[in-house]
Scaffold this motif. Structure first.
Motif, short mmCIF file in Angstrom:
data_model
loop_
_atom_site.label_atom_id
_atom_site.label_comp_id
_atom_site.label_asym_id
_atom_site.label_seq_id
_atom_site.Cartn_x
_atom_site.Cartn_y
_atom_site.Cartn_z
N SER A 135 0.83 -1.21 0.00
CA SER A 135 0.00 0.00 0.00
C SER A 135 0.86 1.25 0.00
O SER A 135 0.56 2.22 -0.70
CB SER A 135 -0.92 0.02 1.22
N GLU A 136 1.93 1.25 0.81
CA GLU A 136 2.85 2.39 0.82
C GLU A 136 3.49 2.57 -0.55
O GLU A 136 3.56 3.69 -1.07
CB GLU A 136 3.95 2.18 1.86
N ASP B 58 2.38 1.58 -3.41
CA ASP B 58 1.37 1.93 -4.41
C ASP B 58 1.13 3.43 -4.44
O ASP B 58 0.73 3.98 -5.46
CB ASP B 58 0.07 1.17 -4.13
N GLY B 59 1.42 4.10 -3.33
CA GLY B 59 1.26 5.55 -3.28
C GLY B 59 2.51 6.32 -3.67
O GLY B 59 2.49 7.54 -3.70
N ARG C 220 -6.35 -3.92 -5.43
CA ARG C 220 -5.42 -3.12 -4.61
C ARG C 220 -5.27 -3.83 -3.27
O ARG C 220 -6.20 -4.51 -2.82
CB ARG C 220 -5.98 -1.71 -4.36
#
Length: 190
Positions: A91-92, A94-95, A155
């Protein structure tokens, strides 16, 4: 010696399917690490999507079956903890901008964690599935995995590592993710 089928889309055995996906995940990590710019971003998007749907299907189908084995609860709990950590890091990432110098360092940590996790699944879960279930059952599980993947989010969703949580949240989140993916693809291809 274990063999991996060349094409995950055509295999009818759940273990062969998941091993083939693990191989594709390894390939995508290599592609992301060894590319730049648009090619890296596209390969990373493919990796994120494959990891998200693959883990969701394992959480819904494979892990509940593995819990039935002697010592299965501990094995599955360990895999779920690994999956949660990987989802948080994914998630980190992906940003992040894939051209950011910190991206590759974090990606390499994720790569090591994910590949270690995959080896543990193959050893402690997949091999036992092959021993415990008939070819017809393994074929049925492959169909169930494909169905789970068809409705899985694309995601990472840290904190959603159980079959019941995936089944409750997954379909709604999957629609949002897939619309987001379509918008991203349209933007990237224009």
């Amino acid at each position: 010696m274990q063999t991996t089928p060349a094409n995950a889309e055509t295999t009818e055995d759940v273990v062969d399917l998941l091993r083939a996906q693990h191989g594709r995940i390894r390939d995508l990590f290599d592609q992301v690490m060894n590319s730049e710019g648009t090619e890296r971003r596209k390969a990373f998007q493919d990796l994120v999507k494959l990891l998200a749907i693959h883990e969701t299907a394992e959480e819904e189908i494979v892990h509940p079956m593995a819990r039935r084995f002697p010592g299965g609860d501990g094995i599955v709990d360990d895999r779920l903890a690994e999956e949660r950590e990987a989802k948080e890091l994914l998630s980190e990432l992906d940003g992040m901008d894939t051209d950011d110098p910190a991206f590759l360092k974090s990606l390499d940590k994720l790569r090591i964690d994910v590949l270690t996790h995959a080896r543990a699944e193959e050893r402690y879960e997949f091999d036992r599935l092959k021993d415990e279930f008939s070819p017809a059952q393994l074929k049925g599980f492959a169909a169930a995995v494909r169905a789970a993947e068809a409705t899985a989010p694309t995601r990472p969703r840290p904190g959603v590592e159980s079959a019941s949580k995936n089944m409750l949240a997954g379909p709604m989140v999957a629609v949002v993710d897939r619309v987001r993916d379509m918008i991203r693809n349209a933007r990237d291809n224009s």
